[in-house]
Design a protein around this motif. Structure first.
Motif, short mmCIF file in Angstrom:
data_model
loop_
_atom_site.label_atom_id
_atom_site.label_comp_id
_atom_site.label_asym_id
_atom_site.label_seq_id
_atom_site.Cartn_x
_atom_site.Cartn_y
_atom_site.Cartn_z
N LEU A 24 0.81 -1.23 0.00
CA LEU A 24 0.00 0.00 0.00
C LEU A 24 0.84 1.28 0.00
N ALA A 25 2.03 1.22 0.56
CA ALA A 25 2.88 2.41 0.59
C ALA A 25 3.22 2.88 -0.83
N ASN A 26 3.34 1.94 -1.76
CA ASN A 26 3.67 2.29 -3.15
C ASN A 26 2.47 2.24 -4.08
N ASN A 27 1.30 2.03 -3.52
CA ASN A 27 0.08 1.96 -4.32
C ASN A 27 -1.01 2.81 -3.66
N LEU A 28 -0.79 4.10 -3.67
CA LEU A 28 -1.76 5.01 -3.09
C LEU A 28 -3.04 5.01 -3.93
N PRO A 29 -4.16 5.42 -3.33
CA PRO A 29 -5.45 5.35 -4.03
C PRO A 29 -5.47 5.94 -5.44
N ASP A 30 -4.86 7.09 -5.65
CA ASP A 30 -4.86 7.71 -6.97
C ASP A 30 -4.19 6.80 -8.00
N LYS A 31 -3.08 6.19 -7.61
CA LYS A 31 -2.36 5.27 -8.49
C LYS A 31 -3.19 4.01 -8.75
N MET A 32 -3.81 3.48 -7.69
CA MET A 32 -4.63 2.28 -7.85
C MET A 32 -5.79 2.54 -8.82
N LEU A 33 -6.41 3.70 -8.67
CA LEU A 33 -7.52 4.03 -9.57
C LEU A 33 -7.05 4.15 -11.01
N SER A 34 -5.94 4.84 -11.23
CA SER A 34 -5.49 5.05 -12.61
C SER A 34 -4.97 3.76 -13.25
N GLU A 35 -4.37 2.88 -12.48
CA GLU A 35 -3.81 1.64 -13.04
C GLU A 35 -4.83 0.52 -13.19
N HIS A 36 -5.81 0.46 -12.31
CA HIS A 36 -6.68 -0.71 -12.27
C HIS A 36 -8.14 -0.45 -12.62
N PHE A 37 -8.57 0.80 -12.62
CA PHE A 37 -9.98 1.10 -12.83
C PHE A 37 -10.22 1.81 -14.15
N THR A 38 -11.39 1.56 -14.72
CA THR A 38 -11.80 2.24 -15.93
C THR A 38 -11.90 3.75 -15.67
N GLN A 39 -11.73 4.51 -16.70
CA GLN A 39 -11.90 5.96 -16.59
C GLN A 39 -13.36 6.36 -16.79
N LEU A 59 -12.01 8.20 -4.57
CA LEU A 59 -10.99 8.74 -3.68
C LEU A 59 -11.58 9.04 -2.30
N ASP A 60 -12.84 9.52 -2.27
CA ASP A 60 -13.53 9.74 -0.99
C ASP A 60 -13.66 8.43 -0.22
N TYR A 61 -14.01 7.36 -0.92
CA TYR A 61 -14.12 6.04 -0.27
C TYR A 61 -12.80 5.68 0.41
N PHE A 62 -11.70 5.75 -0.35
CA PHE A 62 -10.40 5.39 0.20
C PHE A 62 -10.04 6.28 1.40
N SER A 63 -10.37 7.56 1.33
CA SER A 63 -10.07 8.48 2.42
C SER A 63 -10.88 8.14 3.68
N LEU A 64 -12.18 7.91 3.51
CA LEU A 64 -13.03 7.54 4.65
C LEU A 64 -12.57 6.21 5.25
N LEU A 65 -12.22 5.27 4.42
CA LEU A 65 -11.75 3.98 4.88
C LEU A 65 -10.45 4.13 5.68
N ALA A 66 -9.49 4.88 5.13
CA ALA A 66 -8.19 5.07 5.79
C ALA A 66 -8.33 5.83 7.11
N ASP A 67 -9.29 6.73 7.20
CA ASP A 67 -9.53 7.47 8.45
C ASP A 67 -10.12 6.58 9.53
N THR A 68 -10.68 5.44 9.13
CA THR A 68 -11.42 4.58 10.05
C THR A 68 -10.69 3.28 10.37
N LEU A 69 -10.18 2.62 9.33
CA LEU A 69 -9.57 1.29 9.49
C LEU A 69 -8.20 1.22 8.85
N GLU A 70 -7.36 0.38 9.42
CA GLU A 70 -6.07 0.06 8.80
C GLU A 70 -6.14 -1.39 8.32
N PHE A 71 -5.72 -1.61 7.10
CA PHE A 71 -5.70 -2.93 6.48
C PHE A 71 -4.28 -3.46 6.64
N ILE A 72 -4.14 -4.64 7.25
CA ILE A 72 -2.82 -5.22 7.51
C ILE A 72 -2.74 -6.56 6.78
#
Length: 188
Positions: free
Chosen positions: A32-47, A78-91
């Protein structure tokens, strides 16, 4: 007119691409340190209006604001990722996701629940069809309370575009454990 063999080859190729795309997306969570939400969206999700839905009861939004609604478009995701990160940590760990055999692919599925995106069928002739499901497991931690728990979760990726990028990511997890941990209660 195509032969049944040629159709079968096309289906296998598409199935293979969807599985590879799903595996690459899931692998991005292992770093996750090298795959921030913006990068994940641009690499893996449709535009074309990407969507994220984490299923769960709407009443849980008080503690889990990312739950029970669909986030649409790049900013919404991006809002989803932000709300999630403010609430939970994924390990995650090396066993969080299974090998390729654990990714179940239906390259002809037409997933419409949650209003999945539709595409024009350009390029490879795809029209937003296809679904990949996978069961993962990891440790989670409530950011504010530090309470941790182990759980299994399900991802369903669907609405793939002509490049095989994800249109809709759906998550089914354990909202009761998350609710308790965020509230500072014991999670068993």
């Amino acid at each position: 007119m195509s032969t049944p063999y040629a159709h079968h080859e096309t289906a296998q190729t598409r199935s293979s691409i969807l599985r590879q795309r799903a595996q690459a997306f899931c692998a991005s969570f292992l770093d996750l340190a090298n795959n921030l939400p913006d990068k994940m969206l641009s690499e893996h999700f449709t535009q074309h209006n990407p969507q994220i839905t984490e299923h769960g009861p709407a009443w849980a939004n008080k503690r889990l604001p990312f739950l029970g609604k669909t986030f649409s478009g790049k900013e919404g995701c991006l809002d989803y990722f932000s709300l999630l990160a403010d609430t939970l940590e994924f390990i995650p760990n090396k066993d969080t996701f299974p090998g390729k055999e654990g990714f179940v692919v239906d390259d002809t599925a037409n997933v419409t629940s949650g209003g999945g995106p539709k595409h024009s069928g350009i390029g490879l002739g795809w029209d937003g069809r296809g679904a990949v499901s996978v069961v993962g497991k990891a440790k989670f931690k409530a950011v504010k309370t530090g309470k941790e728990w182990d759980e299994q979760f399900i991802y369903r990726l669907s609405g793939f575009d002509e490049e095989g990028k994800i249109g809709h990511w759906e998550v089914w997890a354990d909202p009761l454990s998350a609710w308790a941990a965020v509230g500072g209660e014991e999670v068993s």
